[in-house]
Scaffold this active site. Structure first.
Site: not given
Ligand code: PA5
Length: 431
Positions: A284, A305, A419
């Site tokens: 951010e 793995h 948003k």
């Protein structure tokens, strides 16, 4: 030294650091003299020295009250309002804290960090028959995810405890504004402040992180002391002696060499949420103006793995930063098996952390040989003091690094886009 930085395997040229030194020192000047973009959000830099002592005491008292009256604490928050606490609690308490809590301890659950119906219903069913309290955390006081969760669990508390439910609700938010602030005032909840000059992802050492940590039994005084040691250390004006500045510089050197993915690697699952906190901090802060190193994480040896092949042989656009713990808090030694059917007797007498260390040494050499630069941040042990130092180290390094990149480390305009789309789709008034 509690934190050391080793960049001998960062695959940089001898004079790379010398060449970037000027830019690094300029970014330090911007940050410390508050001349850069977003300078109004630099409150976190002085927090370990300058925190509100009365509030700190109230945090400890609230933690005691929560422990006395509840078996569980529900921490409601998202992003910077929960990741720091989650990181510290995962690293500094028992791996199975909730399952192994004694009578004097409180279980810690998290909500408000997703919109999953099944997560919330399962949590609701888990909490409905337990004595619990809530710490709802939102700087803006308007974030949808935590607000929705709070509505659900506040209702449950009121159903269970009626009028006295308010004794079990602790609110951490802005000191003046926001819907959560208004609600807290109206209902008479105890409140804690997210200071104006501290943004979410830099707020772990404020009440945002400290109250949940104190409830989990973490020594928050020690944590502030570790952070204070870091504050003094990473003010050092000598570039060659300031590891936070060097780490920021190394990231920028590697980015310019085309390494645009950074993998935060740890060798112990206790640190997996620390990596998530770090991802938010750097992602951010730096992902702006079509720039930035993409922050990702690897939990080794687990992910060797799954991602190991890609790291060793895939596109050569990544580097790794390993957070290595020098001394494990616990000791598990391999015992002899007379039959040795599993062929492991060659390890007899070694403990798991020695084996893990060899895994680290083998992996770093393999990855470096494969062209993946490695930086190692080593901490002495996982305790509150060291963790305070570690939080502060990365916050400071992030500020330096973002200024070197030429972006404002303290805003997040891109987070608004999803948003407003979501609100439009939901028919929120004004969208
Ligand atoms: O770093 C930030 O500012 C954000 O990630 C916020 O922490 C996150 O969006 C939550 O915001 P709030 O605390 O206002 O609910």
């Amino acid at each position: 030294m509690t934190i050391t930085l080793d960049y001998s395997k960062a695959l940089i040229k001898e004079n790379d650091l010398e060449e970037i030194k000027h830019l690094a020192l300029a970014s330090k000047d911007l940050l410390e003299n508050k001349n850069g973009a977003g300078a109004e959000f630099l409150g976190w830099t002085n927090l370990p020295e300058n925190y509100d002592q009365d509030e700190f005491l109230r945090i400890k008292e609230a933690a005691k009250k929560i422990k006395d009256q509840s078996k569980a604490l529900l921490v409601i928050g998202i992003g910077g309002s929960y990741l720091g606490a989650k990181a510290a609690i995962s690293a500094l308490t028992n791996n199975f804290h909730n399952e192994s809590c004694g009578d004097d301890q409180v279980k810690i659950y998290f909500a408000g960090q997703n919109l999953s119906e099944s997560y919330l219903i399962d949590l609701y069913n888990l909490l409905k028959d337990q004595d619990f309290s809530i710490n709802v955390i939102s700087k803006s006081g308007t974030t949808t995810e935590p607000a929705l969760s709070f509505r659900i669990f506040k209702d449950l508390l009121e159903e269970k405890y009626g009028e006295t439910a308010k004794e079990r609700i602790f609110v951490t938010t802005d000191k003046e504004k926001g819907a959560l602030r208004d609600l807290a005032l109206k209902e008479g909840y105890e409140t804690f402040v997210v200071p104006d000059d501290i943004g979410g992802r830099y707020s772990v050492l404020s009440a945002v992180g400290l109250l949940p940590m104190a409830c989990a039994g973490i020594d928050i005084s020690q944590m502030m002391e570790g952070a204070e040691a870091a504050r003094l250390k990473y003010k050092n004006p000598v570039f060659e002696e300031n590891d936070a500045l060097i780490y920021g510089a190394l990231r920028n050197i590697l980015y310019k060499k085309g390494k645009d993915i950074e993998l935060m690697v740890s060798y112990t699952p206790e640190l997996s949420y620390f990596s998530q906190w770090w991802i938010q901090l750097f992602g951010e802060s730096e992902g702006k103006n079509s720039q930035g190193i993409f922050p990702a994480c690897g939990n080794f040896t687990t992910d060797l793995h799954s991602m190991g092949q890609m790291i060793q042989d895939g596109r050569r656009n990544l580097f790794e930063t390993v957070v290595l713990v020098n001394k494990s808090a616990k000791d598990l030694t391999i015992k002899e098996d007379p039959d040795n059917l599993d062929g492991l007797n060659y390890l007899v007498g070694m403990n798991l952390s020695e084996i893990n260390r060899k895994a680290f040494e083998g992996t770093i050499d393999a990855h470096v040989e494969g062209g993946v630069p490695n930086i190692v941040v080593e901490i002495e042990r996982l305790d509150a003091y060291n963790f305070g130092e570690l939080f502060y180290f990365f916050q400071k390094a992030c500020g330096f690094s973002a200024y070197m990149l030429g972006v404002n480390p303290f805003n997040q305009p891109g987070v608004e886009k999803y948003k407003s789309n979501m609100f439009k789709l939901l028919g929120k008034p004004g969208y």
